[in-house]
Structure formats: C-alpha cells, structure tokens
Design a protein around this motif. Structure first.
Motif, PDB file in Angstrom:
ATOM      1  N   ILE A 183      32.664  27.863  25.447  1.00 21.48           N
ATOM      2  CA  ILE A 183      32.133  29.160  25.880  1.00 21.48           C
ATOM      3  C   ILE A 183      33.014  29.772  26.966  1.00 21.48           C
ATOM      4  O   ILE A 183      33.273  30.974  26.974  1.00 21.48           O
ATOM      5  N   GLY A 184      33.506  28.936  27.888  1.00 22.63           N
ATOM      6  CA  GLY A 184      34.330  29.422  28.988  1.00 22.63           C
ATOM      7  C   GLY A 184      35.628  30.032  28.498  1.00 22.63           C
ATOM      8  O   GLY A 184      36.023  31.135  28.920  1.00 22.63           O
TER       9      GLY A 184
ATOM     10  N   PRO B 107      21.266  26.790  28.409  1.00 23.78           N
ATOM     11  CA  PRO B 107      21.409  28.183  28.851  1.00 23.78           C
ATOM     12  C   PRO B 107      22.114  28.297  30.204  1.00 23.78           C
ATOM     13  O   PRO B 107      23.031  29.106  30.363  1.00 23.78           O
ATOM     14  N   VAL B 108      21.712  27.464  31.161  1.00 22.17           N
ATOM     15  CA  VAL B 108      22.296  27.531  32.498  1.00 22.17           C
ATOM     16  C   VAL B 108      23.788  27.227  32.450  1.00 22.17           C
ATOM     17  O   VAL B 108      24.611  27.981  32.988  1.00 22.17           O
ATOM     18  N   VAL B 109      24.133  26.125  31.779  1.00 23.45           N
ATOM     19  CA  VAL B 109      25.535  25.718  31.720  1.00 23.45           C
ATOM     20  C   VAL B 109      26.347  26.745  30.934  1.00 23.45           C
ATOM     21  O   VAL B 109      27.464  27.108  31.327  1.00 23.45           O
ATOM     22  N   GLY B 110      25.780  27.261  29.846  1.00 21.45           N
ATOM     23  CA  GLY B 110      26.482  28.239  29.022  1.00 21.45           C
ATOM     24  C   GLY B 110      26.786  29.514  29.790  1.00 21.45           C
ATOM     25  O   GLY B 110      27.914  30.009  29.775  1.00 21.45           O
TER      26      GLY B 110
ATOM     27  N   LEU C  70      31.194  22.766  37.696  1.00 17.92           N
ATOM     28  CA  LEU C  70      30.093  23.738  37.768  1.00 17.92           C
ATOM     29  C   LEU C  70      28.895  23.272  36.943  1.00 17.92           C
ATOM     30  O   LEU C  70      27.751  23.405  37.386  1.00 17.92           O
ATOM     31  N   ALA C  71      29.157  22.710  35.768  1.00 25.57           N
ATOM     32  CA  ALA C  71      28.035  22.184  34.977  1.00 25.57           C
ATOM     33  C   ALA C  71      27.334  21.082  35.764  1.00 25.57           C
ATOM     34  O   ALA C  71      26.100  21.036  35.822  1.00 25.57           O
ATOM     35  N   GLY C  72      28.127  20.204  36.396  1.00 17.61           N
ATOM     36  CA  GLY C  72      27.542  19.129  37.194  1.00 17.61           C
ATOM     37  C   GLY C  72      26.661  19.671  38.305  1.00 17.61           C
ATOM     38  O   GLY C  72      25.529  19.223  38.493  1.00 17.61           O
TER      39      GLY C  72
ATOM     40  N   GLY D  75      19.516  17.591  28.471  1.00 16.86           N
ATOM     41  CA  GLY D  75      20.603  18.218  27.732  1.00 16.86           C
ATOM     42  C   GLY D  75      20.259  19.596  27.215  1.00 16.86           C
ATOM     43  O   GLY D  75      20.786  20.605  27.677  1.00 16.86           O
ATOM     44  N   TYR D  76      19.314  19.625  26.285  1.00 11.78           N
ATOM     45  CA  TYR D  76      19.035  20.862  25.565  1.00 11.78           C
ATOM     46  C   TYR D  76      18.594  21.983  26.497  1.00 11.78           C
ATOM     47  O   TYR D  76      19.070  23.110  26.426  1.00 11.78           O
TER      48      TYR D  76
END
Lengths: 262, 295
Positions: free
Chosen positions: B202-203, B94-97, B140-142, B89-90
């Motif tokens: 964020i998106g 950064p990548v997902v954000g 995209l997060a997946g 998770g943590y």
C-alpha cells in the motif's frame, strides 16, 4: 481417636516487603469439616487462603494438603493439587468474555478434558442445584445481578466435585436475604459433596450458619480455634470483641497497637 | 538549619569541633553540613531507582522465559490463537493500511521538493520503495499496533488480574500464561509481518499515486525503477523487524497487564506502561536490527 486432617498449616509466614502479614499460622482442618476463619479486614485472611491455594508462595513454614507438602512443591505438582480444589472468589471472578454455562463448565472442559456437550449438560445441572436454570445459561455474567453472579460462581466452584472448597467472603455485598440463600446453598453443596470447606468471612451470621469449627485470626496469627458451639463462651477477649462487634477491646486497644509498632 | 544539625547528632564522627575552629573551614563545613541530607537522599534515590530497574529487568526476563516455555509445550489453545489472529491482525488492517498509504504519499511529495533542486526526480521511486520497506512500514505499523493492540491487551489482562479472574484460572487447573499470554504473543509475532507486507504494498502504491497523478511521472518508469531498486533483503529485513515488533508489543501488553496494580488506577497505569515501553523497545530494536542487517 485420630481424625485425619485434610489441611495442616504449621508456622506459616508471609511478608510483603516490610509488611508482615502472616506471622506463624498454625491450623488443622479435619476431613469433611467446615472451618470458618473470622477476623477483621487486613488481618491476613485472604493471604492465608491464597497461600494454601498456591496463588501466593509463603515465605516459610509448612502447608500440607492430604499429607503432601505444598510449599516449595513443583509447579506441576501444584497444578495436579489444584484439581482437588474449588474456590468461590469474593467478587465472583467470572470470566466476562464467556457465557454463564461455559464459566460453570470451564474446569470440566479444561481441567478434566470433558466434551463441550456433556460439560454443558453437567453445567446446567449444577446451575439448577444453586437455584438457577437453563434460561440464564447463554447469558453473559455482566447481564446478571450480584446475587446471581455469586450463585453462578458457586456453581463453578462445585462443578468439578472438588474435595476441598474455599469460600472467600461469600456473603459480602449481598442483601441479607440473598446472603442467607448463599449460606444455605454453601451448606447444602458442601454436605452433598462431602467436601472439606474453608471459609473466610467477617459476617458472623454467615459464620455461625456454615461452620463446624471456627478460628479467629488477628495480626497474622490464629488467636483462637474451636467448635462453633463454643464460640459464645470462648473466654477469649479477641473473639468476644469481634463477635459482639464492640469498638473497645484488645483488637482496637492502643496498648496492643503499641506492642505491634515496637 | 534544624535539618542540618540532625546528621551531626547521628554521625558525630564525621565532623568534630577541631574542624570547625578555623574561619574559612567553618563556612565550608557549614555548607557540607547542609548538604549531607541532600546527598544522602540523592544517593538513596539513585540506589532505589537502580534496584527498581534491575528488578523489572529480572521479572521481564522470567516472564519471557516462561512464555517461551509455554509456547513450546502442548497444549496450545489453538482456538484462542485463531481468535487473536483476527483481533490483532485483521482488525489492525485499516489502521496500518491508512498509515502506510499516507506515508508513501507524503514521502513522494517531500522527496520531490528536495530532489527537484538537483534534477534527481528519478530517484523518488527508489527513495519511496526503500524507506517504506526497510523502515517506515515496520516501525509505523509496530507503533500503531502498540497503541491499538498493546493497550487493549494490557487493559483486558489487567482487568482480569484486578477482578481475580487470573487467580480463578489457576484454581480451575488452567495455566494463565498458557491461556492468556501465549495465544496473544504467537498471534502478534505471526500477524505483524503479514500486516507489514500489506503495508509495504500500500505504501509503495501511495507513492505511485502521487508521482503519477500529482507530479506527472510516467507510470511505467516509476514501476520499473521500483522493481529495479528493491532487493529481497529489503523486504525480508522489514518482515523480520515486524515479527520482533509483534513479539515485543504483545509481550509488553501481557506483562504489564499480568502484573497490573490494584483498581482502575492500576489498570490505567499498566496500559500506559505497555504502550510506552513497547514503543521505546520498537525504536531501540529497530536500530539494533538495522545494524545487524545492513552493516
């Protein structure tokens, strides 16, 4: 006289696809004895060991440990049985994400629900019994040399005081002196615990040092078994070729290869 | 030709001399003879790959059932679950954000060029909000997590398989599925929805920045429209998808690692397979879940 057998194997078969690795293994290992299985690479030594441990399911036959059938037993029964076993893997198989002491204490903490503090004290005791001390307890396995890793792995294998210990090529990849140290340690540990030991190796010096009994495996069958003193005068052509390390003999004979492919 | 004779010898009943007597037939039979090995090997190849697929499906199903059973029966290694929360998770934050931020931004920019032709610029806020929450953020997060976490899991567990550490776990009375697989799958299933929720915020914010600073929208009306168009179901469907994707990614990582082949090559292949299968499954399940939610 009746000697109770710790492990009894009868007609154990195991194939991987069309590769018939075990073709009817019959072997008895008496309580408290040290049995060494010798044989060339790819003759089924490791597979046999893993069948007894239950890591590989044998196709047919019977493997009894303390009179209890292992083949076809429930997962739970096998997990209970595992608590009697200790195993020294060929490459050590230490958990590289955990420090040395936790590796040694792993079976105590997870298998026997011991507290971490007590387990650490016991782990350091076990490390001392294989000639290492508290100094390396907090290092990680990757920081140790090959010989030291083997000794830590040995400490882990004996940490839970198992009734049966398996050694998978304990001296492979070590220099002759370290190999001898490991052999001494294995002998000492097995005697101290009063455990039954089953070792597979192709290192004859090691075999003679550790063994009470020796069995020779060839093409998935036990071709000879007897006490270690009889090894030199076995009269068995397979054993003779193997212990003298000759290139010519029934093991490498094209005649026997022909029979195999037919 | 030598090859073509082979099946004749092997299967003399298939073609006999009577057939070959006539001239026209001759050519046809000749052709057939040549094709026999080809047809045989083609059938063999098809049969072989079907058997492989069925075998793989069976072993994945068994793996899933075993994992679920161990998820529901104590003991659970809580410390490992917490550690995986951090790892999966943590550290994916950064990548997902970044992915969510730039997707939101580019979405606003692109829909402006399209919508301005029809004087429909006011729809930008709704387009950004809906596409981000329903589709882009979870998918995209997946995919990002499949690349980051799925690969890492497959490589780690695969290396443990190759160096016999998984066998060692068994001999030390610890079930490898319980110790290695369950914490990762639980952490993946719980953490991905949280990541996606953050990604949603964020998106939408990314779209807001571009709309107000680059395209000259008023910030009040943009936020008002976003608020108006979003419904609970948009967010919830995205989060349910995320949970499914988290499960798939970690499961594929564990499955391919657990069944890794020998040596460095085996681990490499396990890692590739974990990422590829997880990515494809994400896209397939995205469609299926969308159909369930919005039809």
């Amino acid at each position: 006289m009746t000697i109770r057998n710790k492990i009894e194997m009868r007609n154990v078969f195991k194939s991987f696809g069309t590769k018939h690795v075990l073709q009817g293994i019959n072997l008895d290992i008496p309580v408290g004895s040290s049995m060494v299985i010798i044989g060339g690479s790819g003759t089924g030594k490791s597979v046999m060991l893993k069948c007894v441990l239950g890591l590989i399911q044998a196709d047919k036959g019977s493997i009894k440990v303390d009179g209890q059938e292992m083949i076809g037993s429930s997962t739970r029964a096998r997990e209970e049985m595992m608590k009697k076993f200790g195993m020294l893997f060929q490459g050590g198989a230490l958990f590289d994400s955990l420090p040395v002491w936790y590796n040694v204490a792993f079976g105590l903490i997870h298998g026997k629900d011991m507290g971490k503090k007590d387990a650490r004290i016991l782990a350091i005791e076990k490390l001392e019994s294989v000639g290492m001390g508290e100094a390396i307890a907090d290092l990680y396995p990757a920081e140790l040399s090959g010989g030291m890793q083997k000794r830590v792995a040995l400490a882990r294998a004996i940490a839970t005081n198992p009734e049966i210990i398996f050694f998978d090529e304990p001296t492979t990849g070590l220099d002759p002196i370290m190999a001898d140290v490991i052999n001494e340690l294995i002998g000492k540990c097995v005697k101290n615990l009063g455990a039954t030991a089953l070792t597979i190796t192709h290192d004859m010096a090691s075999a003679k040092k550790i063994a009470d009994h020796i069995a020779m495996i060839h093409e998935g069958k036990i071709v000879w078994t007897g006490p270690v003193e009889d090894l030199e005068k076995s009269g068995n052509p397979y054993v003779d070729q193997f212990i003298h390390g000759r290139a010519d003999g029934p093991i490498t004979d094209p005649q026997s290869n022909l029979l195999k492919s037919a | 030709m030598v090859l073509a004779i082979e099946p004749m010898k092997k299967y003399p009943w298939r073609l006999n001399n009577l057939h070959v007597k006539h001239g026209v037939m001759n050519a046809a039979v000749e052709l057939l003879r040549e094709k026999i090995p080809f047809v045989q090997s083609m059938c063999q190849a098809i049969g072989h790959s079907i058997i492989n697929v069925v075998q793989a499906l069976g072993s994945i199903t068994m793996f899933v059932l075993q994992t679920l059973r161990h998820c529901l029966t104590p003991p659970i290694f809580i410390k490992h679950v917490l550690r995986q929360f951090i790892d999966i998770g943590y550290y994916s934050l950064p990548v997902v954000g970044m992915t969510a931020l730039f997707t939101g931004m580019v979405l606003a920019l692109q829909s402006y060029t399209g919508f301005s032709r029809f004087n429909a610029e006011s729809a930008i806020a709704s387009v950004v909000a809906l596409s981000i929450t329903r589709e882009l953020s979870p998918v995209l997060a997946g995919l990002m997590v499949a690349g980051r976490v799925g690969a890492a899991i497959a490589a780690e567990i695969g290396t443990m398989r190759v160096t016999e550490q998984i066998d060692a776990l068994s001999t030390l009375s610890v079930n490898p599925t319980k110790y290695l697989v369950v914490p990762r799958v639980i952490a993946g299933t719980i953490m991905l929805p949280i990541l996606v929720l953050i990604g949603d915020i964020i998106g939408v914010y990314g779209g807001y920045i571009v709309s107000t600073h680059v395209l000259g929208f008023s910030s009040g009306s943009y936020l008002y429209q976003t608020w108006q168009v979003l419904e609970n179901m948009d967010i919830i469907s995205g989060l349910v998808k995320a949970a499914a994707f988290g499960f798939l990614v970690t499961l594929m990582g564990c499955y391919h690692g657990y069944n890794s082949g020998r040596g460095a090559q085996g681990v490499g292949r396990a890692t590739t397979n974990a990422v590829v299968t997880a990515s494809i499954l994400i896209l397939i399940f995205n469609y299926l879940l969308t159909q369930v939610f919005f039809s």
